[in-house]
Design a protein around this motif. Structure first.
Motif, PDB file in Angstrom:
ATOM      1  N   GLU A   1      42.634  45.860  26.825  1.00 14.78           N
ATOM      2  CA  GLU A   1      42.216  47.030  26.084  1.00 14.78           C
ATOM      3  C   GLU A   1      43.409  48.131  25.849  1.00 14.78           C
ATOM      4  O   GLU A   1      43.472  48.864  24.787  1.00 14.78           O
ATOM      5  N   ILE A   2      44.167  48.414  27.113  1.00 13.60           N
ATOM      6  CA  ILE A   2      45.070  49.292  27.085  1.00 13.60           C
ATOM      7  C   ILE A   2      46.403  48.824  26.471  1.00 13.60           C
ATOM      8  O   ILE A   2      46.702  49.493  25.567  1.00 13.60           O
ATOM      9  N   VAL A   3      46.451  47.390  26.177  1.00 12.26           N
ATOM     10  CA  VAL A   3      47.660  47.184  25.684  1.00 12.26           C
ATOM     11  C   VAL A   3      47.215  46.917  24.143  1.00 12.26           C
ATOM     12  O   VAL A   3      48.343  47.204  23.250  1.00 12.26           O
ATOM     13  N   ALA A   4      46.064  46.789  23.638  1.00 16.93           N
ATOM     14  CA  ALA A   4      45.718  46.849  22.196  1.00 16.93           C
ATOM     15  C   ALA A   4      46.099  48.198  21.549  1.00 16.93           C
ATOM     16  O   ALA A   4      46.511  48.255  20.399  1.00 16.93           O
ATOM     17  N   LEU A   5      45.857  49.365  22.435  1.00 18.15           N
ATOM     18  CA  LEU A   5      46.294  50.647  21.709  1.00 18.15           C
ATOM     19  C   LEU A   5      47.723  50.697  21.493  1.00 18.15           C
ATOM     20  O   LEU A   5      48.049  51.431  20.633  1.00 18.15           O
ATOM     21  N   ARG A   6      48.497  50.032  22.088  1.00 16.83           N
ATOM     22  CA  ARG A   6      50.064  49.987  21.745  1.00 16.83           C
ATOM     23  C   ARG A   6      50.405  49.006  20.854  1.00 16.83           C
ATOM     24  O   ARG A   6      51.305  49.367  19.989  1.00 16.83           O
TER      25      ARG A   6
ATOM     26  N   THR B   1      41.779  48.660  38.860  1.00 18.05           N
ATOM     27  CA  THR B   1      43.231  48.267  39.103  1.00 18.05           C
ATOM     28  C   THR B   1      44.008  47.865  38.171  1.00 18.05           C
ATOM     29  O   THR B   1      45.150  48.398  37.949  1.00 18.05           O
ATOM     30  N   ALA B   2      43.475  47.354  37.023  1.00 17.44           N
ATOM     31  CA  ALA B   2      44.368  46.775  35.855  1.00 17.44           C
ATOM     32  C   ALA B   2      44.754  48.279  35.090  1.00 17.44           C
ATOM     33  O   ALA B   2      45.871  48.229  34.713  1.00 17.44           O
ATOM     34  N   THR B   3      43.705  48.971  35.011  1.00 18.76           N
ATOM     35  CA  THR B   3      43.996  50.122  34.107  1.00 18.76           C
ATOM     36  C   THR B   3      45.154  50.922  34.797  1.00 18.76           C
ATOM     37  O   THR B   3      46.118  51.251  34.056  1.00 18.76           O
ATOM     38  N   LEU B   4      45.081  51.128  36.052  1.00 25.97           N
ATOM     39  CA  LEU B   4      46.057  52.026  36.545  1.00 25.97           C
ATOM     40  C   LEU B   4      47.460  51.151  36.677  1.00 25.97           C
ATOM     41  O   LEU B   4      48.750  51.756  36.658  1.00 25.97           O
ATOM     42  N   ALA B   5      47.600  49.851  37.116  1.00 33.10           N
ATOM     43  CA  ALA B   5      48.810  49.315  37.055  1.00 33.10           C
ATOM     44  C   ALA B   5      49.291  48.905  35.859  1.00 33.10           C
ATOM     45  O   ALA B   5      50.611  49.079  35.485  1.00 33.10           O
ATOM     46  N   THR B   6      48.455  48.648  34.543  1.00 34.07           N
ATOM     47  CA  THR B   6      48.910  48.613  33.395  1.00 34.07           C
ATOM     48  C   THR B   6      49.625  50.043  32.861  1.00 34.07           C
ATOM     49  O   THR B   6      50.779  49.967  32.170  1.00 34.07           O
ATOM     50  N   GLY B   7      48.818  51.004  33.040  1.00 35.41           N
ATOM     51  CA  GLY B   7      49.201  52.738  32.587  1.00 35.41           C
ATOM     52  C   GLY B   7      50.539  52.799  33.459  1.00 35.41           C
ATOM     53  O   GLY B   7      51.341  53.558  32.674  1.00 35.41           O
ATOM     54  N   PHE B   8      50.868  52.556  34.760  1.00 37.82           N
ATOM     55  CA  PHE B   8      51.689  53.234  35.592  1.00 37.82           C
ATOM     56  C   PHE B   8      52.851  52.187  35.524  1.00 37.82           C
ATOM     57  O   PHE B   8      53.990  52.608  35.893  1.00 37.82           O
TER      58      PHE B   8
ATOM     59  N   SER C   1      55.046  45.439  25.290  1.00 37.46           N
ATOM     60  CA  SER C   1      53.595  45.105  25.386  1.00 37.46           C
ATOM     61  C   SER C   1      53.455  43.458  25.091  1.00 37.46           C
ATOM     62  O   SER C   1      52.441  42.740  25.576  1.00 37.46           O
ATOM     63  N   SER C   2      54.504  43.101  24.219  1.00 42.88           N
ATOM     64  CA  SER C   2      54.222  41.604  23.870  1.00 42.88           C
ATOM     65  C   SER C   2      54.363  40.711  25.237  1.00 42.88           C
ATOM     66  O   SER C   2      53.610  39.697  25.250  1.00 42.88           O
TER      67      SER C   2
END
Length: 500
Positions: free
Chosen positions: A28-33, A160-167, A175-176
């Motif tokens: 979800e987070i990477v999709a935004l990018r 955990t995934a949200t924080l790890a991906t964002g930070f 992103s790829s």
């Protein structure tokens, strides 16, 4: 009576729920990018990605529960992970090729591109949790504790995934590679689970013929290969931008800075006095009417550092501070656009609003706000409170200029003019006649000061540039703004205003 499937070990069940839920949030987070370079990073885009992801989670959870009641969940867990890996692997080519066709900010294009970016793998992976829950419900007296434990672990995995991906992940790798690495991790997890289930015994054989499984594996590998080979709109992917630097074929020393597929800045490596875009020429004209000699200048947003370099070249000895959110962009400017910093041109990486609040009162002669991009407007930089803080740091004789991009019917520029006028007593706007008449989308340059503006001299200078600018002030400006509402920290719907 058939015996129910044996429950998984508690640790394995927890790991499956934790990992699959976390994978969905990474996607979800990477999709935004992934979609940003094609449709922008607006509230509508963020809402579309979040909404599509939630829909995928809802439908995937529902389907997983239905399948768990009809089949042995142990036989479905490995296919779910492997199909999730395949769905993740094909995300990149779907977005990269589809994005070329769906460029722009139209709502149908945004929704479709968001669906291509996240729906399929999130839908498949969301089925894992109900499959695991069904396996663990061997004792109905413990239903509440089992469901509660697994639900909480799924939520913790998502957090955990949200924080790890964002930070961490986004700052460390493109992103790829996040997507490809996630696909590989899911495939390896599926293979490891298949080995463990086969070793532990008591599981139904995996569905599908060997030829079918081979075809699915081929699809996954081809998808990953296409993802790597697909057209990448980024030379460099920073924490905030998909950035490219292109050489101007008509000028060997000319460079275009492309941010999120939009032409953002132009830099002439051999001539910092050259201003390519009309709006930057208008800002340069305002800079030129300031009293002669060095100035103290504050820039909100660096971009290609075109205006700081212009001020450095035309007013030697000036003291300039640039507030730029994206440290990766600053590094790219140093590497490819000839940026040299020093005591006379300092860069502070961080949010412009926070940076302005730290500046002393009455410390700048010239403040340039150029942090708004193509369909990307940080709303907290567009409010009355922000304008008041800018007015605080601007000297009484100083001038504030702000670049705004808007499109017919021009609701955002009118609101932003009303907002700036709530902080500065003297305000004007520069743009093309067609843009002011509401015929085309364009750049608008707001000019504001605590002292009367030299409108006649500015008008003379902007009339001499290649793309003639028109300045509105006084009653003309009042008529143009109309009854536009002032934007505040409590009310700043900039995305909706831009959407018309």
């Amino acid at each position: 009576m058939d015996n129910p499937p044996r429950a998984l070990p508690s640790g394995l069940a927890t790991a499956l729920v934790f990992g699959s839920s976390g994978a969905v949030l990474v996607l979800e987070i990477v999709a935004l990018r992934l979609v940003g370079p094609y449709v922008g990073v607006t509230l509508q885009v963020s809402s579309s990605v979040i909404g599509i992801a939630l829909a995928a989670i809802a439908y995937g959870t529902w389907l997983g529960g239905r399948l768990a009641d009809r089949f042995d969940p142990r036989a479905l867990l490995v296919p779910a992970l492997l199909l999730g890996a395949i769905g993740t692997a094909v995300t990149l080519p779907l977005v990269r090729f589809g994005g070329e066709w769906l460029r722009g900010g139209a709502a149908p294009a945004v929704l479709l591109l968001a669906a291509l970016a996240v729906f399929l793998p999130a839908f498949i992976l969301s089925a894992v949790t109900p499959l695991v829950v069904k396996l663990q419900l061997s004792d109905l007296n413990r239903t509440g504790s089992v469901v509660g434990r697994l639900s909480s672990m799924g939520t913790l995995g998502a957090i955990t995934a949200t924080l790890a991906t964002g930070f961490i992940f986004v700052a460390a790798v493109p992103s790829s590679w996040i997507v490809i690495s996630l696909a590989v991790a899911l495939a390896l997890s599926g293979a490891a689970l298949a080995w463990w289930l086969r070793r532990s015994g008591g599981t139904a054989p995996l569905p599908g013929k060997p030829r079918t499984r081979a075809a699915l594996a081929t699809i996954g590998l081809v998808g990953a290969g296409l993802g790597v080979a697909s057209p990448n709109p980024c030379d460099v992917e920073t924490a905030y931008h998909c950035a490219q630097v292109r050489e101007d074929p008509a000028n060997p020393s000319g460079r275009d800075l492309i941010l999120n597929s939009a032409r953002h800045s132009y830099v002439d490596l051999n001539n910092p006095r050259h201003l390519e875009f009309a709006y930057i020429q208008w800002i340069g004209a305002v800079a030129d009417v300031l009293p002669s000699g060095p100035v103290d200048a504050l820039h909100l947003g660096g971009g290609g550092f075109t205006m700081p370099d212009y001020v450095r070249a035309t007013r030697p000895g000036s003291d300039q501070l640039v507030l730029e959110l994206d440290g990766g962009l600053v590094d790219l400017d140093r590497e490819k656009l000839g940026l040299t910093t020093g005591p006379d041109l300092r860069v502070r990486v961080g949010d412009a609003r926070v940076g302005v609040a730290e500046q002393p009162t009455g410390s700048y002669d010239f403040v340039v706000g150029d942090a708004f991009g193509h369909l990307i407007v940080p709303w907290h930089l567009a409010t009355r409170e922000m304008a008041q803080d800018i007015a605080r740091v601007t000297r009484p004789s100083g001038i504030y200029v702000q670049n705004v991009i808007d499109y017919p019917p021009g609701r955002f520029i009118r609101a932003e003019l009303a907002t700036v006028a709530a902080a500065f007593p003297h305000v004007a706007v520069i743009s093309s006649r067609e843009a002011l008449d509401g015929e085309v989308g364009a750049n608008f340059v707001i000019v504001a000061s605590a002292s009367p503006l030299p409108t006649a001299e500015i008008s003379r200078r902007i009339a001499a540039v290649e793309e003639v600018g028109v300045m509105l002030s006084g009653e003309e400006l009042t008529d143009f703004v109309g009854d536009a509402r002032v934007l505040t920290d409590d009310y700043a719907p900039v995305d909706q205003l831009l959407a018309g």
